[in-house]
Write an enzyme that holds these catalytic residues in place. Sequence first.
Site, PDB file in Angstrom:
ATOM      1  N   TYR A 112     -22.763  55.386 -28.251  1.00 45.60           N
ATOM      2  CA  TYR A 112     -21.968  54.817 -27.442  1.00 45.60           C
ATOM      3  C   TYR A 112     -20.682  55.995 -26.984  1.00 45.60           C
ATOM      4  CZ  TYR A 112     -21.159  51.638 -23.792  1.00 45.60           C
ATOM      5  OH  TYR A 112     -20.857  50.720 -22.816  1.00 45.60           O
ATOM      6  N   GLU A 116     -18.162  56.020 -24.461  1.00 43.89           N
ATOM      7  CA  GLU A 116     -17.244  55.781 -22.778  1.00 43.89           C
ATOM      8  C   GLU A 116     -15.847  56.731 -23.323  1.00 43.89           C
ATOM      9  OE1 GLU A 116     -17.551  51.533 -21.374  1.00 43.89           O
ATOM     10  OE2 GLU A 116     -15.755  51.960 -23.111  1.00 43.89           O
ATOM     11  N   ASP A 163     -23.102  68.502  -1.049  1.00 43.67           N
ATOM     12  CA  ASP A 163     -24.020  68.088  -1.413  1.00 43.67           C
ATOM     13  C   ASP A 163     -25.039  69.221  -2.073  1.00 43.67           C
ATOM     14  OD1 ASP A 163     -26.293  66.487  -2.840  1.00 43.67           O
ATOM     15  OD2 ASP A 163     -25.614  64.637  -1.522  1.00 43.67           O
ATOM     16  N   THR A 190     -27.439  68.036  -8.633  1.00 40.80           N
ATOM     17  CA  THR A 190     -28.224  66.992  -9.662  1.00 40.80           C
ATOM     18  C   THR A 190     -28.463  68.373 -10.691  1.00 40.80           C
ATOM     19  OG1 THR A 190     -30.177  67.694  -8.311  1.00 40.80           O
ATOM     20  CG2 THR A 190     -29.440  65.780  -8.173  1.00 40.80           C
ATOM     21  N   LYS A 212     -34.759  69.815 -10.398  1.00 36.53           N
ATOM     22  CA  LYS A 212     -35.064  70.676  -9.522  1.00 36.53           C
ATOM     23  C   LYS A 212     -35.518  71.901  -9.803  1.00 36.53           C
ATOM     24  CE  LYS A 212     -33.897  67.154  -6.159  1.00 36.53           C
ATOM     25  NZ  LYS A 212     -32.866  65.820  -6.511  1.00 36.53           N
ATOM     26  N   ARG A 236     -32.939  64.140 -15.817  1.00 31.25           N
ATOM     27  CA  ARG A 236     -32.433  63.909 -14.618  1.00 31.25           C
ATOM     28  C   ARG A 236     -30.898  63.080 -14.563  1.00 31.25           C
ATOM     29  NH1 ARG A 236     -36.552  62.989 -11.245  1.00 31.25           N
ATOM     30  NH2 ARG A 236     -34.575  61.472  -9.920  1.00 31.25           N
TER      31      ARG A 236
END
Length: 457
Positions: free
Chosen positions: A89, A91, A235, A261, A264, A270
Amino acid sequence: MPATRASTRDPGAPAAAEAATEATAEAAGRPRPVWEGGFEALLRQDPELAGILAGEARRQADGLQLSAAENFTSPAVLAALGSPLANKYAEGYPGARHHGGCELVDLAERIAVDRAKALFGAEHANVQPHSGSSAVLAAYAALLCPGDTVLAMALPQGGHLTHGSPANFSGRWFDFVGYGVRRDTGLIDYDQVRALARAHRPKAVVCGSVSYPRHPDYAAFRDIADEVGAYLVADAAHPIGLIAGGAAPSPVPYADVVCATTHKVLRGPRGGLLLCRAGLASRIDRAVFPFTQGGGQMHTVAAKAVAFGEAAGPAFTAYAHQVVANARTLAAALAAEGLTVTTGGTDTHMMTVDVSGLVLDALTARGRLAACGVVLDTCGLPHGAAPGLRLGAAAVTTQGMREPEMARIAVLMGAALRGEGPGGAGAGETRGTRGTRAAVAELVAAFPPYPPYPDHI
């Protein structure tokens, strides 16, 4: 860190299987890392899920994967995704985490950021967004206030859900105005974009689409945004891999923020990516954490770093240009099979086609293709036309296919849609489907994406 043999023991594993696993490690003269042999561990612990994974691997290998949004990652990317970094973790950002023990994942994130900046020539990169939509959400949060007006491609014309869908946060929180494409050419109507910008004075202009097969004119969008004092958000979820390989123009010199992203065409895990000017860096970072997300997925961040490193090499440059060459060949061959290719072709990895000339609707067409092992998507077509098909050449290019295979794919798709045999002779829909499915299987067998899972699973 390598584990001792005792620490790798699965309490629920059969003794014989465990002994064989340890013997393999011993024979290699090394302790067995905790992540090595992950599938074997899954097979022992949960054979039901292992069977699903193996079945999906076979599905991907046994058909033509033509979804414009999908690709095959490298084994190195998969290794990072399945690594112990999944346990951490973290953060916050490197050097300023809200959790202890982040020294090594800090290194991984810094590598990912530095590679992204170098790859795209960006002043700042944020590699933590969990998805492309998360990246767009953070971009809007950094630049806009609820109720602000945004100009973006209308959804029926090819816009994404985050470009103003009433079912999405974008359409609920902001006032979207949609631009479209010309009826005669299918290309973006820049005169309309400018007129709408002057009339509505948006706070941001968004360029990008889920189904536009041509390169946007980023300079024209920048000029329109400057005229009305708007931010320009690109985008680039679909073309970002082509941009990385030098096969598509980059929005980075023009846009205030680029959302993307990492799967692709880019062939990473992903996930999402944000690129921006240095002056917006702190706003973008705060919009990702703590405003829209908690801790970054550090195994995914590391996998992004691997993908950025791969994309910086000459092999990826050659790949990206081959994707475009394959897509153009496939589009032309599909037109020869009687399908109407929108805009008359493609500049990118994707194309959209109208199947109504074959007296089919898009869902029926997709079903016929799926029955023959050809996987792709449906999509809306502009100006009230019936939905069509969206497909791309990224994954099959990763497998090593080139222009001759693209021509063959188009012939097989035409046969599937017409219910013919792969040679074109009418044979009835059932026999035609069976023959085309066999021809697809023969084609893909020569281009396996990964080493196969054992057949008995």
